[in-house]
Design an enzyme around this catalytic site. Structure first.
Site, short mmCIF file in Angstrom:
data_model
loop_
_atom_site.label_atom_id
_atom_site.label_comp_id
_atom_site.label_asym_id
_atom_site.label_seq_id
_atom_site.Cartn_x
_atom_site.Cartn_y
_atom_site.Cartn_z
N GLU A 104 86.00 11.34 -17.60
CA GLU A 104 86.69 12.58 -17.23
C GLU A 104 87.16 13.33 -18.48
O GLU A 104 87.06 14.56 -18.56
CB GLU A 104 87.89 12.25 -16.33
CG GLU A 104 88.66 13.46 -15.83
CD GLU A 104 89.78 13.87 -16.77
OE1 GLU A 104 90.06 15.08 -16.88
OE2 GLU A 104 90.36 12.97 -17.41
N ASP A 118 85.70 17.04 -19.19
CA ASP A 118 86.59 18.20 -19.29
C ASP A 118 86.22 19.04 -20.52
O ASP A 118 86.15 20.28 -20.44
CB ASP A 118 88.04 17.73 -19.38
CG ASP A 118 89.01 18.87 -19.60
OD1 ASP A 118 89.23 19.65 -18.66
OD2 ASP A 118 89.54 18.99 -20.73
N ASP A 136 88.92 15.49 -11.25
CA ASP A 136 88.67 14.54 -12.33
C ASP A 136 87.33 13.83 -12.16
O ASP A 136 86.59 13.61 -13.12
CB ASP A 136 89.78 13.49 -12.38
CG ASP A 136 91.10 14.05 -12.92
OD1 ASP A 136 91.10 15.19 -13.39
OD2 ASP A 136 92.11 13.34 -12.84
N GLU A 164 84.44 16.12 -13.12
CA GLU A 164 84.33 16.19 -14.58
C GLU A 164 83.70 14.92 -15.13
O GLU A 164 82.92 14.97 -16.09
CB GLU A 164 85.70 16.44 -15.20
CG GLU A 164 86.21 17.85 -14.97
CD GLU A 164 87.56 18.11 -15.60
OE1 GLU A 164 87.82 19.26 -16.00
OE2 GLU A 164 88.37 17.16 -15.69
#
Length: 221
Positions: A40, A44, A113, A116
């Site tokens: 994650e 991101d 999350d 990502e």
């Protein structure tokens, strides 16, 4: 029991060469030490870079602040969670019994999350181009209806630019009244232009000024 991963791959329109990366991306920390938190983190960063690159290319006249506002509207958790729900991503999440019972697989933060983490898994599986293709494909509808950079400016900025373009005096803002106790105040503010006077209430002076400016803009249309 989770549905077959092949169905998720079909929804993503991507087939993993290393399926274990997808499994890790779908694994919540409540169920395993090896979970999706590290993915994650990487996903991101990839998402922000890819969206920033897209906006840089598509909005050559936009300022840094305008592109930042556009990017923020796309990479926020709410948008990611909506994309994740469209993929029915919650059906494939691997979580501990307590998390499942509490319905955490529907929680916005967990869905965003996880999506990502999937971006990072695709990057590690096939490289940057594949990750970019996936992100832009999932965001296709969002990008198609993306508002102009100018429309994301706050009302006070837009009102000022509107008046300047017409060589009119800048707006004047006055606080007319402050209501409530010190810890829970509200402000009544007026916005005066050459053509209008609007009054608005807000929980802060700034919010009241923004609302008064928005009303003044409405009156110019």
């Amino acid at each position: 029991m989770n549905p077959p991963l092949s169905r998720l791959c079909a929804a993503l329109d991507y087939v993993f060469q290393q399926p274990d990366l997808l499994e890790e991306a779908l694994t919540h920390r409540s169920v395993a030490v090896r979970n999706n938190e590290r993915l994650e983190f990487l996903g991101d960063a990839l998402l922000n870079l890819i969206i920033a690159e897209y906006l840089f290319q598509q909005y050559p006249g936009a300022s840094e602040g305008e592109m930042s506002r556009l990017r923020a509207s796309l990479v926020k958790g709410e948008t990611l969670a909506e994309l994740a729900r469209g993929l029915k991503l919650g059906d494939w999440l691997r979580m501990g019994p307590g998390e499942l019972k509490s319905g955490s697989f529907r929680r916005e933060s967990i869905l965003s999350d996880t999506l990502e983490a999937i971006f990072a898994a695709v990057y590690l599986d096939s490289g940057f181009a594949a990750c970019r293709d996936l992100i832009l494909r999932l965001y296709r509808d969002w990008l198609a209806r993306l508002v102009s950079a100018g429309e994301l400016k706050d009302p006070k900025t837009r009102l000022q630019e509107h008046l300047q373009a017409r060589q009119q005096p800048l707006p004047i803002y006055n606080v007319l009244e402050i209501r409530g106790e010190p810890h829970l105040q509200s402000f009544v503010v007026e916005c005066i232009t050459a053509a209008s006077r609007t009054v608005a209430l807000g929980s802060s002076r700034r919010k009241a000024e923004q609302e008064a400016a928005r009303q003044a803009l409405e009156q110019t249309r």
